[in-house]
Write an enzyme that holds these catalytic residues in place. Sequence first.
Site, PDB file in Angstrom:
ATOM      1  N   ASP A  33      81.979-106.168 -17.503  1.00 57.06           N
ATOM      2  CA  ASP A  33      81.479-104.819 -17.213  1.00 57.06           C
ATOM      3  C   ASP A  33      80.887-104.215 -18.488  1.00 57.06           C
ATOM      4  O   ASP A  33      81.447-104.357 -19.574  1.00 57.06           O
ATOM      5  CB  ASP A  33      82.618-103.934 -16.683  1.00 57.06           C
ATOM      6  CG  ASP A  33      82.104-102.671 -16.023  1.00 57.06           C
ATOM      7  OD1 ASP A  33      82.254-102.552 -14.786  1.00 57.06           O
ATOM      8  OD2 ASP A  33      81.548-101.802 -16.732  1.00 57.06           O
ATOM      9  N   GLY A  96      83.921 -93.606  -5.384  1.00 55.63           N
ATOM     10  CA  GLY A  96      83.291 -93.747  -6.691  1.00 55.63           C
ATOM     11  C   GLY A  96      82.428 -94.977  -6.853  1.00 55.63           C
ATOM     12  O   GLY A  96      82.139 -95.374  -7.983  1.00 55.63           O
ATOM     13  N   GLN A  97      82.002 -95.583  -5.752  1.00 52.47           N
ATOM     14  CA  GLN A  97      81.092 -96.729  -5.883  1.00 52.47           C
ATOM     15  C   GLN A  97      79.772 -96.252  -6.460  1.00 52.47           C
ATOM     16  O   GLN A  97      79.123 -95.374  -5.888  1.00 52.47           O
ATOM     17  CB  GLN A  97      80.865 -97.412  -4.524  1.00 52.47           C
ATOM     18  CG  GLN A  97      79.973 -98.653  -4.647  1.00 52.47           C
ATOM     19  CD  GLN A  97      79.790 -99.403  -3.333  1.00 52.47           C
ATOM     20  OE1 GLN A  97      80.287 -98.971  -2.293  1.00 52.47           O
ATOM     21  NE2 GLN A  97      79.088-100.516  -3.387  1.00 52.47           N
ATOM     22  N   SER A  98      79.375 -96.809  -7.584  1.00 49.04           N
ATOM     23  CA  SER A  98      78.148 -96.355  -8.245  1.00 49.04           C
ATOM     24  C   SER A  98      77.047 -97.405  -8.213  1.00 49.04           C
ATOM     25  O   SER A  98      75.891 -97.088  -8.486  1.00 49.04           O
ATOM     26  CB  SER A  98      78.445 -95.954  -9.691  1.00 49.04           C
ATOM     27  OG  SER A  98      78.929 -97.050 -10.430  1.00 49.04           O
ATOM     28  N   HIS A 103      81.155-105.427  -5.208  1.00 49.48           N
ATOM     29  CA  HIS A 103      81.748-106.094  -6.372  1.00 49.48           C
ATOM     30  C   HIS A 103      83.243-105.842  -6.421  1.00 49.48           C
ATOM     31  O   HIS A 103      83.731-104.795  -5.992  1.00 49.48           O
ATOM     32  CB  HIS A 103      81.095-105.618  -7.670  1.00 49.48           C
ATOM     33  CG  HIS A 103      80.986-104.127  -7.785  1.00 49.48           C
ATOM     34  ND1 HIS A 103      80.007-103.396  -7.132  1.00 49.48           N
ATOM     35  CD2 HIS A 103      81.735-103.228  -8.452  1.00 49.48           C
ATOM     36  CE1 HIS A 103      80.162-102.121  -7.407  1.00 49.48           C
ATOM     37  NE2 HIS A 103      81.211-101.978  -8.200  1.00 49.48           N
ATOM     38  N   LEU A 104      83.939-106.792  -6.998  1.00 46.61           N
ATOM     39  CA  LEU A 104      85.350-106.616  -7.352  1.00 46.61           C
ATOM     40  C   LEU A 104      85.416-106.356  -8.842  1.00 46.61           C
ATOM     41  O   LEU A 104      84.730-107.012  -9.630  1.00 46.61           O
ATOM     42  CB  LEU A 104      86.158-107.887  -7.046  1.00 46.61           C
ATOM     43  CG  LEU A 104      86.280-108.313  -5.590  1.00 46.61           C
ATOM     44  CD1 LEU A 104      87.149-109.573  -5.507  1.00 46.61           C
ATOM     45  CD2 LEU A 104      86.872-107.199  -4.733  1.00 46.61           C
TER      46      LEU A 104
HETATM   47  P1  5GP Z   1      81.525 -99.020  -9.248  1.00 51.45           P
HETATM   48  O1  5GP Z   1      81.517 -97.662  -9.890  1.00 51.45           O
HETATM   49  O2  5GP Z   1      80.331 -99.182  -8.339  1.00 51.45           O
HETATM   50  O3  5GP Z   1      82.809 -99.412  -8.617  1.00 51.45           O
HETATM   51  O4  5GP Z   1      81.358-100.055 -10.438  1.00 51.45           O
HETATM   52  C1  5GP Z   1      80.134-100.358 -11.022  1.00 51.45           C
HETATM   53  C2  5GP Z   1      80.418-100.947 -12.385  1.00 51.45           C
HETATM   54  O5  5GP Z   1      79.238-101.569 -12.844  1.00 51.45           O
HETATM   55  C3  5GP Z   1      80.825 -99.910 -13.425  1.00 51.45           C
HETATM   56  O6  5GP Z   1      82.106-100.245 -13.944  1.00 51.45           O
HETATM   57  C4  5GP Z   1      79.721-100.009 -14.471  1.00 51.45           C
HETATM   58  O7  5GP Z   1      80.194 -99.873 -15.786  1.00 51.45           O
HETATM   59  C5  5GP Z   1      79.138-101.394 -14.231  1.00 51.45           C
HETATM   60  N1  5GP Z   1      77.739-101.523 -14.555  1.00 51.45           N
HETATM   61  C6  5GP Z   1      76.730-100.672 -14.200  1.00 51.45           C
HETATM   62  N2  5GP Z   1      75.555-101.138 -14.653  1.00 51.45           N
HETATM   63  C7  5GP Z   1      75.825-102.311 -15.279  1.00 51.45           C
HETATM   64  C8  5GP Z   1      74.995-103.268 -15.957  1.00 51.45           C
HETATM   65  O8  5GP Z   1      73.788-103.130 -16.069  1.00 51.45           O
HETATM   66  N3  5GP Z   1      75.621-104.345 -16.493  1.00 51.45           N
HETATM   67  C9  5GP Z   1      76.967-104.528 -16.377  1.00 51.45           C
HETATM   68  N4  5GP Z   1      77.478-105.643 -16.945  1.00 51.45           N
HETATM   69  N5  5GP Z   1      77.782-103.652 -15.757  1.00 51.45           N
HETATM   70  C10 5GP Z   1      77.213-102.557 -15.207  1.00 51.45           C
END
Ligand code: 5GP
Length: 117
Positions: A33, A96-98, A103-104
Amino acid sequence: MTPNRQCIFCQILAGKMPARVVYEDDAVLAFEDIRPQAPVHILIIPRHHLASLSEASKKDEAVLGRMLLVASEVARDRNIEAQGYRVVANNGSLAGQSVDHFHLHVLGGRLFHWPPG
Ligand code: 5GP
Ligand code: ZN
């Protein structure tokens, strides 16, 4: 499903965005991450664009199982298995899915609290 050009994880899969890959096979990719929330923070994604768990169907059954097994293998490789680790899937906006490519998160190396914030 075809890659989504707006999707940052599809860009990583296509090699158009750099990532620190820790595991890959024909179905999944695992990488560090970019903003780690723990000493170990790995993301595991399916190779095809699946927006969220809500979009998953019977045809995704094998890849969903593979993702969990890879989570377990990554935890073993990174030496967080013995102390314990957390596997998280944020699904949808309130959770909080961004990034809208399922993904896990595999998080370890520190104490976690319950319930999560
Ligand atoms: P979510 O918030 O959707 O559960 O998790 C998304 C994750 O993707 C976050 O922890 C964020 O730091 C990570 N992330 C977002 N953009 C990138 C990227 O360009 N590269 C990597 N390696 N991680 C990313
Ligand atoms: Zn995608």
